[in-house]
Design an enzyme around this catalytic site. Structure first.
Site, PDB file in Angstrom:
ATOM      1  N   HIS A 102       0.938  -1.474   0.262  1.00  0.00           N
ATOM      2  CA  HIS A 102       0.214  -0.007   0.658  1.00  0.00           C
ATOM      3  C   HIS A 102       1.106   1.621  -0.659  1.00  0.00           C
ATOM      4  O   HIS A 102       0.326   2.727   0.177  1.00  0.00           O
ATOM      5  CB  HIS A 102      -0.747   0.034   0.930  1.00  0.00           C
ATOM      6  CG  HIS A 102      -2.354   0.906   0.585  1.00  0.00           C
ATOM      7  ND1 HIS A 102      -2.359   2.224   1.110  1.00  0.00           N
ATOM      8  CD2 HIS A 102      -3.496   0.110   0.149  1.00  0.00           C
ATOM      9  CE1 HIS A 102      -3.704   2.429   0.801  1.00  0.00           C
ATOM     10  NE2 HIS A 102      -4.284   1.097   0.194  1.00  0.00           N
ATOM     11  N   ASP A 165      -7.762   3.958   8.717  1.00  0.00           N
ATOM     12  CA  ASP A 165      -8.951   4.432   8.609  1.00  0.00           C
ATOM     13  C   ASP A 165      -9.082   2.858   7.723  1.00  0.00           C
ATOM     14  O   ASP A 165      -9.935   2.138   7.298  1.00  0.00           O
ATOM     15  CB  ASP A 165      -9.123   5.606   7.944  1.00  0.00           C
ATOM     16  CG  ASP A 165      -9.634   6.572   8.721  1.00  0.00           C
ATOM     17  OD1 ASP A 165      -9.552   5.929   9.765  1.00  0.00           O
ATOM     18  OD2 ASP A 165      -9.448   7.878   7.931  1.00  0.00           O
ATOM     19  N   GLU A 278     -12.671  12.836  13.187  1.00  0.00           N
ATOM     20  CA  GLU A 278     -12.354  13.132  12.015  1.00  0.00           C
ATOM     21  C   GLU A 278     -13.336  14.315  11.746  1.00  0.00           C
ATOM     22  O   GLU A 278     -13.622  14.938  12.156  1.00  0.00           O
ATOM     23  CB  GLU A 278     -12.040  12.014  11.093  1.00  0.00           C
ATOM     24  CG  GLU A 278     -10.725  10.541  11.577  1.00  0.00           C
ATOM     25  CD  GLU A 278     -10.845  10.369  10.672  1.00  0.00           C
ATOM     26  OE1 GLU A 278     -10.849  10.085   9.216  1.00  0.00           O
ATOM     27  OE2 GLU A 278     -10.122   8.989  10.129  1.00  0.00           O
TER      28      GLU A 278
END
Length: 539
Positions: A102, A165, A278
């Site tokens: 990633h 997340d 957030e």
């Protein structure tokens, strides 16, 4: 010689020939055969499909580059044997750990002369997570996905305290950066919730480290971008897991009011507080009604012009309150008390209740939707910045209301964190203020999309944003950093640079590890093109 051995020998010979043609044999044939002869319990391969599978990453911003070989380890000792071979070789060939792939800018690449260690759990029977409920921790393999850590700990009614997340990331990968989400204001990043590590250094030594043992290495590896060792085991602190989550979103048209409310919420640390804070910026009207999940009813869509005084930008506060089924009555009262202190647009409240695990895994659902539309495996020119609180208003004016215009190509997250929840002894770098913001521009580039969705356009916006911050003297720090010159890396680490370099000299003196970060050049190989200021503008 049986068929399997013959096949492996031929593949290794093919790799040697390929290397001779491509790079003039920087690594000798005897060394390559020595690599292939490493005695590991896992799986060492030069199969073309294995090489291709690790040649690119989530960012897709660089041309795929296949490594010399791939190791699927089954233990820390497998990793150590490979690194000892590299350390003892004439050329000190690079070794890079890869988790879920990633990274954005090829940080996990080993180059065409290197070996990639594929850390993903389950490939060759690496250790399962071991939960110790009485001691409130879990021991996990460095290549374990966080979603699997969650599943295992929930069997005991427990869960890690701090998250990212997106849960389909490896433990070692996020701990090498920091690991942040909306819980970080209270629990700190994931690196602040680690009790112990097993690390294989650039010399091939397996070292256990913690607050009490090999402390310097322990703090250096956390947020250390893989420069000092490969994390093969992490001991993660746990807490009792809630059963459900009250998930709330509200809108603001005033950036000043929005940030004041966010900063107020992260100042609360008692029992009566939200558990997750957030937010995100909406500069594109379509994202009001289509971001991640149903935001407002499709039958009654919200238009930016109807709730925004400037007609162009909205700000969404995203908050949650965790609770157990037995607390369903009291959670309403607690949320009502907390919401009364906030100054959002009254008509913009969106609330839902869901299982705790479903909330944590919410981004994966969006991933599946994008995959179904062939919109996941596209270039991702992401830019993640830590912005000091004192300059976040200037950033809003110059970027959200300036450079971005009224079109974007993905979510723009923004939320504050408390610096005192970050251990300054770690290698992670944050602005020198007690409160700072993450601004994450998580855009996707589309080859056949509008001009504002194309890769070159988005990369140019990133360049302009960084130039704006430099000219306005906004001392931002990159999260998941990518820099082009040694001078830029020194500026990034600031006061931590001397210690960072000293740790490199001690634990990876031949610069074998994580060469894809491009912080230190492997002295024996011309692995990458020369770094220059111009290359920074091209990412």
């Amino acid at each position: 010689m049986n068929r399997e051995m013959t096949s492996s020998f031929l593949l290794m010979t093919f790799a040697i020939c390929k290397l001779i043609i491509a790079v003039g044999l920087n690594v000798g044939p005897s060394e390559l055969l020595r690599i292939g002869a490493i005695d590991v319990d896992g799986h060492f391969t030069v199969h073309p499909s294995a090489l291709a599978s690790v040649s690119s990453d989530f960012g897709m911003l660089r041309s795929p580059e296949e490594p010399l070989a791939v190791l699927h380890p089954s233990s820390a000792e497998d990793v150590a044997r490979l690194i000892r071979t590299a350390y003892g070789s004439a050329t000190a060939f690079p070794v890079s750990a890869r988790g879920h792939g990633h990274s954005i800018n090829g940080q996990a690449a080993a180059g065409r002369n290197g070996v990639v260690v594929e850390m993903n759990h389950g490939v060759t029977g690496t250790p399962e997570p071991l939960v110790r409920p009485d001691d409130m921790y879990v021991d996990v393999w460095g290549g374990e996905l966080w979603v699997d850590v969650l599943k295992k700990t929930l069997e005991y009614g427990l869960a890690p305290k701090s998250w990212t997340d997106y849960l389909y990331l490896t433990v070692g990968g996020t701990l090498s950066n920091a690991g942040i989400s909306g819980q970080a204001f209270h629990h700190g990043p994931q690196i602040s919730n680690v009790l112990e590590l097993d690390v294989v250094t650039g010399k091939g030594e397996v070292m256990r480290c913690s607050e009490e043992e090999n402390t310097r290495l322990f703090h250096g590896v956390l947020g250390g971008l893989g420069q000092f060792g490969i994390i093969t085991r992490a001991r993660i602190s746990l807490e009792p897991a809630p059963q459900r989550v009250r998930w709330i979103r509200v809108l603001y048209s005033s950036f000043k009011v929005f940030t004041e409310d966010q900063e107020y919420l992260i100042s609360m640390h008692g029992q009566l507080k939200f558990d997750y804070v957030e937010g995100f910026v909406i500069v594109d009207e379509g994202l009001v009604n289509n971001w991640r999940s149903s935001f407002f009813s499709p039958r009654n869509p919200v238009k930016i012009s109807s709730v925004s005084s400037n007609g162009s930008v909205l700000y969404c506060l995203e908050i949650t309150k965790n609770y157990h089924d037995s607390d369903s009555e009291t959670v309403d009262q607690e949320v009502e008390i907390l919401m009364k202190k906030l100054n959002f647009i009254p008509t913009s409240v969106f609330t839902t209740d869901l299982q705790y695990v479903d909330f944590l895994d919410r981004v994966h659902k969006a991933e599946l939707k994008l995959r179904s539309k062939n919109l996941w495996e596209v270039p991702h020119p992401w830019l993640n910045l830590f912005v000091p609180k004192s300059r976040i208003s200037d950033f809003d004016k110059g970027v959200f209301k300036g450079i971005l215009g009224n079109k974007t190509s993905g979510p723009i997250l923004i939320y504050p964190m408390n610096k005192d929840k970050w251990d300054e002894r770690s290698s992670a770098v944050t602005p020198d203020e007690e409160v700072f913001y993450l601004v994450a521009l998580l855009r996707s580039a589309l080859k056949d999309g509008e001009e504002t969705q194309k890769l070159e356009y988005l990369k140019d916006q990133n360049r302009r944003i960084l130039e704006f911050c430099e000219q306005a003297k906004i001392n931002v720090k990159q999260y998941l950093p990518h820099h082009a010159t040694q001078e830029e890396w020194e500026a990034h680490f600031g006061d931590k640079w001397d210690r960072f370099r000293s740790l490199k000299d001690e634990f990876d003196p031949r610069h074998i590890l994580a060469t894809g970060q491009r912080i230190f050049q492997n002295p024996s190989l011309s692995l990458f093109p020369p770094l220059s200021s111009s290359s920074a503008a091209s990412w």
